[in-house]
Motif scaffolding. Structure first.
Motif, PDB file in Angstrom:
ATOM      1  N   LEU A   1     -10.642 -32.606  -4.601  1.00  0.00           N
ATOM      2  CA  LEU A   1     -12.099 -32.646  -4.530  1.00  0.00           C
ATOM      3  C   LEU A   1     -12.691 -33.249  -5.798  1.00  0.00           C
ATOM      4  N   MET A   2     -12.186 -32.861  -6.933  1.00  0.00           N
ATOM      5  CA  MET A   2     -12.672 -33.380  -8.223  1.00  0.00           C
ATOM      6  C   MET A   2     -12.385 -34.882  -8.333  1.00  0.00           C
ATOM      7  N   ALA A   3     -11.189 -35.304  -7.901  1.00  0.00           N
ATOM      8  CA  ALA A   3     -10.840 -36.728  -7.939  1.00  0.00           C
ATOM      9  C   ALA A   3     -11.756 -37.531  -7.020  1.00  0.00           C
ATOM     10  N   ARG A   4     -12.091 -36.982  -5.879  1.00  0.00           N
ATOM     11  CA  ARG A   4     -12.972 -37.676  -4.934  1.00  0.00           C
ATOM     12  C   ARG A   4     -14.382 -37.802  -5.491  1.00  0.00           C
ATOM     13  N   ARG A   5     -14.855 -36.742  -6.130  1.00  0.00           N
ATOM     14  CA  ARG A   5     -16.186 -36.778  -6.727  1.00  0.00           C
ATOM     15  C   ARG A   5     -16.273 -37.826  -7.837  1.00  0.00           C
ATOM     16  N   ARG A   6     -15.217 -37.950  -8.623  1.00  0.00           N
ATOM     17  CA  ARG A   6     -15.218 -38.957  -9.700  1.00  0.00           C
ATOM     18  C   ARG A   6     -15.256 -40.357  -9.141  1.00  0.00           C
ATOM     19  N   ARG A   7     -14.545 -40.572  -8.037  1.00  0.00           N
ATOM     20  CA  ARG A   7     -14.550 -41.911  -7.444  1.00  0.00           C
ATOM     21  C   ARG A   7     -15.916 -42.289  -6.904  1.00  0.00           C
ATOM     22  N   LYS A   8     -16.652 -41.335  -6.378  1.00  0.00           N
ATOM     23  CA  LYS A   8     -17.992 -41.602  -5.828  1.00  0.00           C
ATOM     24  C   LYS A   8     -18.994 -41.913  -6.937  1.00  0.00           C
ATOM     25  N   GLN A   9     -18.811 -41.379  -8.124  1.00  0.00           N
ATOM     26  CA  GLN A   9     -19.754 -41.605  -9.217  1.00  0.00           C
ATOM     27  C   GLN A   9     -19.508 -42.944  -9.777  1.00  0.00           C
TER      28      GLN A   9
END
Length: 143
Positions: free
Chosen positions: A135-143
């Motif tokens: 989840l954290m990795a996905r959030r970083r990619r979206k930013q």
């Protein structure tokens, strides 16, 4: 086989799941279904004592035997002293035999400790942790 149930690194008679030693053996299926001492269909067994604290502090004592219409056998072992098996015919023949050994300083033993089995909650925690990382990795990619 031994399970360190309480995780203290010291093994007691109640933590033994199977014992196999020359001239003396109690299989795991017997220990699991009938306990460390018992009698069933002519077969008797008892692991009287067991302790291990590491190093050379292994100590155990046990007996087992079998008797039917034709023959009987018994075995007895005490760590540090001896292990013997006896056999004789019960059908009237006079044959009796014994074999065994006495403990010497050269006697070597192998102790097998079964590894602990993870609880389902440990797998749940692992899954939750991996999910959080994803989840954290996905959030970083979206930013």
């Amino acid at each position: 086989m031994i399970d360190d149930v309480n995780g203290d690194g010291k093994f007691t008679v109640d933590e033994v799941r199977e014992i196999s030693f020359p001239h003396f053996s109690i299989p795991s299926w017997i220990m699991e279904t009938h306990g460390r001492c018992g009698y069933e269909e002519g077969f008797s067994w008892c692991l009287d004592a067991f302790s291990y604290n590491g190093g050379n502090d292994l100590s155990f004592e046990g007996t087992s035997g079998y008797r039917d219409f034709d023959a009987s056998s018994w075995s007895r072992t005490i760590s540090g002293q001896y292990a013997f098996t006896g056999f004789h015919y019960t059908s009237g023949e006079a044959e009796i035999s014994y074999e065994g050994f006495y403990w010497t300083p050269e006697t070597r033993l192998t102790l097998t400790v079964t590894p602990p089995v993870p609880e389902p909650s440990a797998y749940a925690m692992l899954g939750a942790g991996l999910g959080m990382v994803a989840l954290m990795a996905r959030r970083r990619r979206k930013q």
